[in-house]
Design an enzyme around this catalytic site. Structure first.
Site, mmCIF file in Angstrom:
data_model
loop_
_atom_site.group_PDB
_atom_site.id
_atom_site.type_symbol
_atom_site.label_atom_id
_atom_site.label_comp_id
_atom_site.label_asym_id
_atom_site.label_seq_id
_atom_site.Cartn_x
_atom_site.Cartn_y
_atom_site.Cartn_z
ATOM 1 N N SER A 11 20.424 47.276 51.926
ATOM 2 C CA SER A 11 19.334 48.241 51.714
ATOM 3 C C SER A 11 19.572 49.168 50.537
ATOM 4 O O SER A 11 18.642 49.858 50.111
ATOM 5 C CB SER A 11 19.126 49.067 52.984
ATOM 6 O OG SER A 11 18.624 48.260 54.024
ATOM 7 N N GLU B 223 50.138 24.336 19.428
ATOM 8 C CA GLU B 223 50.122 25.426 18.455
ATOM 9 C C GLU B 223 50.242 24.963 17.008
ATOM 10 O O GLU B 223 49.659 25.569 16.110
ATOM 11 C CB GLU B 223 51.261 26.418 18.759
ATOM 12 C CG GLU B 223 51.115 27.184 20.058
ATOM 13 C CD GLU B 223 50.003 28.214 20.012
ATOM 14 O OE1 GLU B 223 49.492 28.510 18.910
ATOM 15 O OE2 GLU B 223 49.622 28.721 21.084
#
Length: 694
Positions: free
Chosen positions: A376, A105
């Site tokens: 399908s 950081e």
């Protein structure tokens, strides 16, 4: 003084003596302004120094719960910040977590005075080049200042305030005190604020006992608490952990041997505690993800900023969805899962979302599962592409029997089968093929149309999933999420116009200021006539011989849709003009489903659709221009006449594709107007008029 040509000149300056006093006054004025400016700057600098040195810091921002509400303002979820916030002294936090945090950081934490001007200049240059405010370059102290005193909006004003507060914090506290404040304030995801809360949440141990590997994992989370959560995104969390370990190695915080051991170490992450039962939990999590990742709202602000997030969900419709799922899976094993997503085709609004049977047991949202074959239920996209390209019409007939298909240049063979080995062993038309979900007809269609055209149609309808141009595409062999299937079918329901997905309509801060407002967008994916013809054909699924015939009695309104079944998936995707819904049933690990399990999707769809639209009058699908109805003989696909072998039926066509010949030895051209559904036989006076004109 001396005179030259009538002018009196100054001997020292060589200028006109008459103008010399004016120049002198101007010089004095400039000097006076200069001194005043200098004194003002000194005063401002002094005031700034005094303020920076002695001005009290403001009280920390008051945390307020963020509310997620439905379209009618009813609360879906309340995000309560600050619930899990135990504090710890710096001495009671593992030094490995401190080192990991600084390495990833703020490497120059002990060198700057609150603002890393070198990093800030670099970030500003990148922002100016890209005309954005995406670069962070915030020091650890700036992050603390933002969390304590400021909002998380990305503006230059906020950035300047952040820098001032950071400098003030550096004046008021030592580096160790700032570190302690930071490690007790930072958000680590899942409601955990601070190192102590995070350590107990993820590892069930105090922060002082964290190992190098555990510290690296925790230190990587604050950059993106959702994206780097080991629960939500374990792969991303692991990759981030490796990056933190590399940063620790580069800064000399650990040795190469320690980095290698930590990388190999298997970190045991504790399961999240069960949450209380709440409304639409899968949708609430999706909304949070959209707000953070797409709208750019800071996750900490999401949890404690007192926002109001208005969504598209209708809690009444959501309750209908949950009830339909519960009833539809009654008696099934606990491992059988489901997903339901319902959207309003007219604007793209998500009205209901069920991501699984039990959110408390499993938070995975199957609405977005990208590993399930639609089977399908994908066929309507194939038929829409074929109808658009004029490759087939509703009158086109193919033989339903075991068939070999050759494709590609090297003559590869594809041998599809019908479900349960059922064939008609004769020629059938498109409507019959859709109703019975005949695979042979679908593959004939994609061979006539071209797989590339089918993929193009899928893309127009909003499907982004990977698809391959092979014959098996017609049978839905490539995974598509329920989310994408619902939105693809919504275009058919909306006259061919596809609306972009919308979950959030408005975001307001605690003062009522609008931070975001949606503006639904649509695009015409397919022509209205094509959407209507496709819809009309899909209505046959609910008619005699259709795969959803058994649930047709549950529906009291015009509905179109298509079922889909694979070895491990059961689908039903259908719609009315007001609601498009995709339902999936199956097992998470792809375990085969039984015949009984395969028939659970359609009843869930039917019960939900009718309940969700209860009180709304049935609406038909409007017939647009470019649609023609013709009275045809289903056995031949020609216009019906007394000479036809079968009984005539009304069929729908794109204008210009309807049959032009009728049955009979000579096959004369017949006026299709005589065969429209509203007037199947010609009155005697029209026959007389036609004879007279002929």
């Amino acid at each position: 003084m001396r005179r030259e040509g009538g002018l009196i000149m100054d001997r020292k300056t060589g200028k006109d003596a008459k103008t010399a006093p004016a120049v002198s006054k101007w010089s004095k004025l400039r000097r006076r302004i200069g001194w005043m400016t200098l004194l003002s700057l000194i005063a401002l600098a002094s005031a700034g120094f005094v303020l920076l040195r002695y001005a009290p810091l403001p009280a920390g921002a008051t945390m307020q719960s963020t509310r997620i509400v439905d379209a009618n303002g009813q609360t879906i979820a309340s995000l309560k910040g600050g619930v899990n916030r135990p504090t710890a002294k710096l001495a009671d936090i593992s030094p490995w977590l401190v080192k990991a945090t600084l390495a990833v950081e703020d490497r120059r934490f002990y060198e700057h005075a609150g603002v890393d001007w070198r990093g800030l200049a670099r970030a500003a240059w990148v922002d100016l080049r890209h005309m954005s405010k995406e670069q962070g370059a915030s020091t650890l102290t700036q992050q603390l200042a933002r969390n304590l005193y400021l909002s998380h909006e990305r503006t230059w004003t906020r950035k300047l305030k952040e820098a001032w507060y950071a400098a003030r914090l550096e004046q008021a506290f030592s580096k160790e005190e700032i570190l302690e404040l930071y490690l007790n304030q930072i958000y680590y995801g899942h409601g955990a604020y601070g190192a102590e809360a995070a350590s107990r949440l993820y590892f069930n141990k105090p922060a002082k006992e964290l190992t190098i590997a555990e510290s690296a994992l925790l230190a990587g989370i604050p950059k993106g608490p959702r994206y780097y959560s080991p629960h939500l995104n374990p792969r991303s969390s692991r990759a981030r952990q490796r990056k933190v370990l590399q940063s620790m190695l580069e800064t000399g915080q650990i040795t190469k041997l320690q980095a290698e051991r930590a990388t190999r170490e298997s970190v045991a992450v504790r399961a999240l505690p069960e949450e209380e039962e709440r409304a639409a939990p899968y949708f609430a999590e999706y909304v949070k993800k959209v707000a953070v990742e797409r709208l750019g709202i800071d996750e900490r602000l999401m949890n404690e900023g007192g926002l109001t997030i208005r969504t598209t969900l209708d809690l009444r419709v959501q309750q209908m969805a949950e009830a339909a799922v519960k009833k539809g899976l009654k008696g099934a094993g606990e491992e059988l899962q489901t997903a339901l997503i319902a959207v309003d085709p007219r604007n793209g609004y998500i009205k209901a979302m069920v991501g699984g049977r039990n959110f408390r047991a499993n938070q995975y949202n199957r609405v977005f599962a990208s590993t399930r074959q639609p089977g399908s239920s994908f066929k309507p996209i194939v038929y829409a592409a074929a109808l658009e390209s004029r490759a087939i019409t509703a009158a086109t007939r193919f033989r339903s029997e075991p068939t070999l298909f050759y494709f590609d240049h090297d003559r590869q063979i594809y041998r599809p089968n019908n479900y349960n080995g059922r064939y008609f062993h004769g020629d059938i038309g498109l409507r019959q093929a859709i109703a019975a979900s005949d695979n042979i007809y679908a593959v004939h269609t994609i061979m006539q149309t071209g797989p590339e055209n089918v993929i193009a149609m899928a893309r127009k309808l909003g499907i982004t999933a990977p698809l391959k141009a092979v014959p098996s595409l017609a049978l839905g062999t490539f995974p598509v999420s329920p989310f994408e299937m619902a939105y693809a079918f919504s275009a058919f329901a909306n006259g061919g116009a596809r609306a972009e997905p919308v979950a959030i309509t408005l975001v307001q801060d605690r003062r009522g200021k609008i931070l975001y407002e949606s503006h639904p967008r649509q695009e015409q994916a397919v022509e209205p006539a094509l959407a209507y013809v496709t819809t009309n054909l899909l209505k046959s699924v609910f008619e005699r011989g259709g795969t959803a015939r058994r649930v047709s009695k549950m529906l009291n309104r015009p509905v179109a849709g298509k079922s889909g079944t694979t070895d491990s998936d059961a689908w039903f995707v259908g719609y009315t003009p007001e609601l498009a819904t995709a339902v999936w049933v199956g097992y998470d690990r792809g375990r085969p489903i039984t015949s009984g399990e395969a028939h659970r999707a359609a009843p869930i769809f039917a019960q939900f659709t009718e309940a969700a639209l209860a009180g709304s009058p049935p609406k038909g699908f409007p017939v647009p221009e470019g649609v023609v109805h013709a009275y045809i003989d289903p056995t031949t696909g020609l216009l019906a006449s007394p000479a036809c072998p079968g009984e005539g039926a009304i069929e729908v066509f794109l204008q210009g594709t309807e049959p032009a010949r009728s049955c009979g030895p000579l096959g004369p051209v017949v006026d299709s107007d005589a065969r429209r559904p509203e007037q199947p036989s010609r009155p005697w006076w029209k026959k007389l008029r036609k004879w007279w004109h002929s």
